[in-house]
Design a protein around this motif. Structure first.
Motif, short mmCIF file in Angstrom:
data_model
loop_
_atom_site.label_atom_id
_atom_site.label_comp_id
_atom_site.label_asym_id
_atom_site.label_seq_id
_atom_site.Cartn_x
_atom_site.Cartn_y
_atom_site.Cartn_z
N MET A 1 -7.16 16.86 0.06
CA MET A 1 -6.40 15.68 0.45
C MET A 1 -6.45 15.55 1.97
SD MET A 1 -2.39 14.77 -0.14
CE MET A 1 -1.73 15.75 1.16
N LYS A 2 -6.67 14.31 2.42
CA LYS A 2 -6.68 14.02 3.85
C LYS A 2 -5.80 12.81 4.12
CE LYS A 2 -10.01 16.84 5.28
NZ LYS A 2 -9.85 17.90 6.22
N LYS A 3 -4.96 12.93 5.12
CA LYS A 3 -4.15 11.80 5.56
C LYS A 3 -4.84 11.20 6.78
CE LYS A 3 0.54 10.33 5.86
NZ LYS A 3 1.94 10.69 5.72
N ILE A 4 -5.08 9.90 6.73
CA ILE A 4 -5.88 9.20 7.75
C ILE A 4 -5.01 8.22 8.53
CG2 ILE A 4 -7.91 7.73 8.14
CD1 ILE A 4 -8.51 10.52 6.82
N GLY A 5 -5.19 8.22 9.84
CA GLY A 5 -4.61 7.20 10.71
C GLY A 5 -5.74 6.27 11.12
N LEU A 6 -5.56 4.98 10.95
CA LEU A 6 -6.61 3.99 11.22
C LEU A 6 -6.10 2.94 12.19
CD1 LEU A 6 -9.39 2.70 10.54
CD2 LEU A 6 -8.25 1.58 8.60
N LYS A 139 0.21 -11.24 17.84
CA LYS A 139 1.60 -11.13 18.29
C LYS A 139 2.18 -9.75 17.99
CE LYS A 139 2.47 -15.80 18.82
NZ LYS A 139 1.74 -16.20 19.97
N VAL A 140 1.67 -9.08 16.96
CA VAL A 140 2.17 -7.78 16.55
C VAL A 140 1.01 -6.80 16.52
CG1 VAL A 140 3.30 -6.48 14.69
CG2 VAL A 140 3.99 -8.84 15.14
N ARG A 141 1.20 -5.65 17.17
CA ARG A 141 0.19 -4.60 17.14
C ARG A 141 0.39 -3.78 15.87
NH1 ARG A 141 0.49 -0.88 21.08
NH2 ARG A 141 2.71 -1.21 21.38
N THR A 142 -0.71 -3.43 15.19
CA THR A 142 -0.60 -2.77 13.90
C THR A 142 -1.54 -1.57 13.77
OG1 THR A 142 -2.17 -4.38 12.97
CG2 THR A 142 0.18 -4.82 12.63
N LEU A 143 -1.13 -0.65 12.91
CA LEU A 143 -1.90 0.54 12.53
C LEU A 143 -1.81 0.66 11.01
CD1 LEU A 143 -0.08 3.14 14.86
CD2 LEU A 143 -2.15 1.85 15.43
N LEU A 144 -2.73 1.44 10.44
CA LEU A 144 -2.64 1.79 9.02
C LEU A 144 -2.64 3.30 8.89
CD1 LEU A 144 -5.18 -0.68 7.33
CD2 LEU A 144 -2.68 -0.83 7.33
N ARG A 145 -1.98 3.75 7.85
CA ARG A 145 -1.98 5.16 7.52
C ARG A 145 -2.12 5.25 6.00
NH1 ARG A 145 3.10 7.55 10.24
NH2 ARG A 145 4.06 6.51 8.50
N PHE A 146 -2.98 6.18 5.51
CA PHE A 146 -3.20 6.30 4.08
C PHE A 146 -3.72 7.69 3.75
CE2 PHE A 146 -6.91 4.48 6.08
CZ PHE A 146 -7.99 5.13 5.51
N VAL A 147 -3.78 7.97 2.46
CA VAL A 147 -4.25 9.26 1.97
C VAL A 147 -5.50 9.05 1.15
CG1 VAL A 147 -3.68 11.17 0.40
CG2 VAL A 147 -1.93 10.26 1.96
N ILE A 148 -6.47 9.96 1.35
CA ILE A 148 -7.65 10.02 0.49
C ILE A 148 -7.58 11.37 -0.22
CG2 ILE A 148 -10.16 10.10 0.39
CD1 ILE A 148 -10.25 8.32 2.84
N ASP A 149 -7.60 11.31 -1.56
CA ASP A 149 -7.40 12.52 -2.34
C ASP A 149 -8.20 12.45 -3.64
OD1 ASP A 149 -6.39 14.91 -3.33
OD2 ASP A 149 -4.45 14.07 -3.89
N ILE A 153 -7.79 6.48 -3.02
CA ILE A 153 -7.18 6.02 -1.78
C ILE A 153 -5.77 5.58 -2.16
CG2 ILE A 153 -7.33 4.35 0.12
CD1 ILE A 153 -10.41 4.12 -0.90
N ARG A 154 -4.77 6.20 -1.54
CA ARG A 154 -3.39 5.91 -1.97
C ARG A 154 -2.42 5.98 -0.79
NH1 ARG A 154 -0.75 10.81 -2.35
NH2 ARG A 154 -2.04 12.65 -2.65
N ASP A 155 -1.19 5.64 -1.07
CA ASP A 155 -0.08 5.75 -0.11
C ASP A 155 -0.34 4.99 1.18
OD1 ASP A 155 1.08 7.35 -2.05
OD2 ASP A 155 0.51 9.22 -1.07
#
Length: 163
Positions: A1-6, A139-149, A153-155
């Motif tokens: 399992m890997k948690k990714i910041g994008l 107008k809004v700065r955004t990031l994504l965070r998710f899990v690959i397991d 691809i989830r969470d």
């Protein structure tokens, strides 16, 4: 399992909130328009870092990072590029890749518009994390965070950054 910041489209802007929101992540991925090698050094000192260059990146960033990055992680075929489009409106170079060998996860930036869509035609999940920097029309700065397991691809989490 890997948690990714994008993230994408930082345009050279560093925010200490990146470290807070990506603290639990195993890797950080950047979908182009990085802005400077000093920024990539900050990410690289913090977490394992994967990135592609974008259209605003200079020769130094282009020499250090590819235009397209394709790899497997936790059973998921991933393709990252900066200018990619989205289902029904892909860049011609991306469309050719998708028609030949679609990944399970396709990531791009460039538009400064957060968008996550499943492409039924190619059987892949498309992610664009929007823009994490301050340059641009967003107008809004955004990031994504998710899990690959185990091939899944989830969470998925959307993170909005306030100033």
């Amino acid at each position: 399992m890997k948690k990714i910041g994008l993230l994408s489209d930082t345009h050279g802007y560093w925010d200490d909130k990146f470290k807070i929101h990506f603290a639990e992540c195993d890797e950080v991925w950047h979908a182009g328009d990085i802005g400077s090698l000093s920024l990539t050094a900050k990410f690289g000192a913090f977490k394992p870092f994967r990135a592609v260059y974008g259209n605003i990146d200079g020769a130094d960033v282009r020499a250090a990072f590819p235009e397209f990055l394709r790899f497997y992680i936790e059973g998921v075929d991933v393709l990252i590029t900066h200018i990619g489009g989205y289902p029904g409106k892909y860049d011609p170079c991306v469309r050719a890749i998708l028609q030949t060998k679609p990944p399970k996860l396709f990531i791009c930036g460039h538009s400064h518009i957060l968008k996550v869509m499943y492409d039924k035609k190619f059987g892949c999940l498309d992610m664009n994390p929007g823009a994490a920097g301050k340059y641009g029309f967003h107008k809004v700065r955004t990031l994504l965070r998710f899990v690959i397991d185990a091939g899944n691809i989830r969470d998925l989490e959307v993170i909005e950054l306030s100033d």
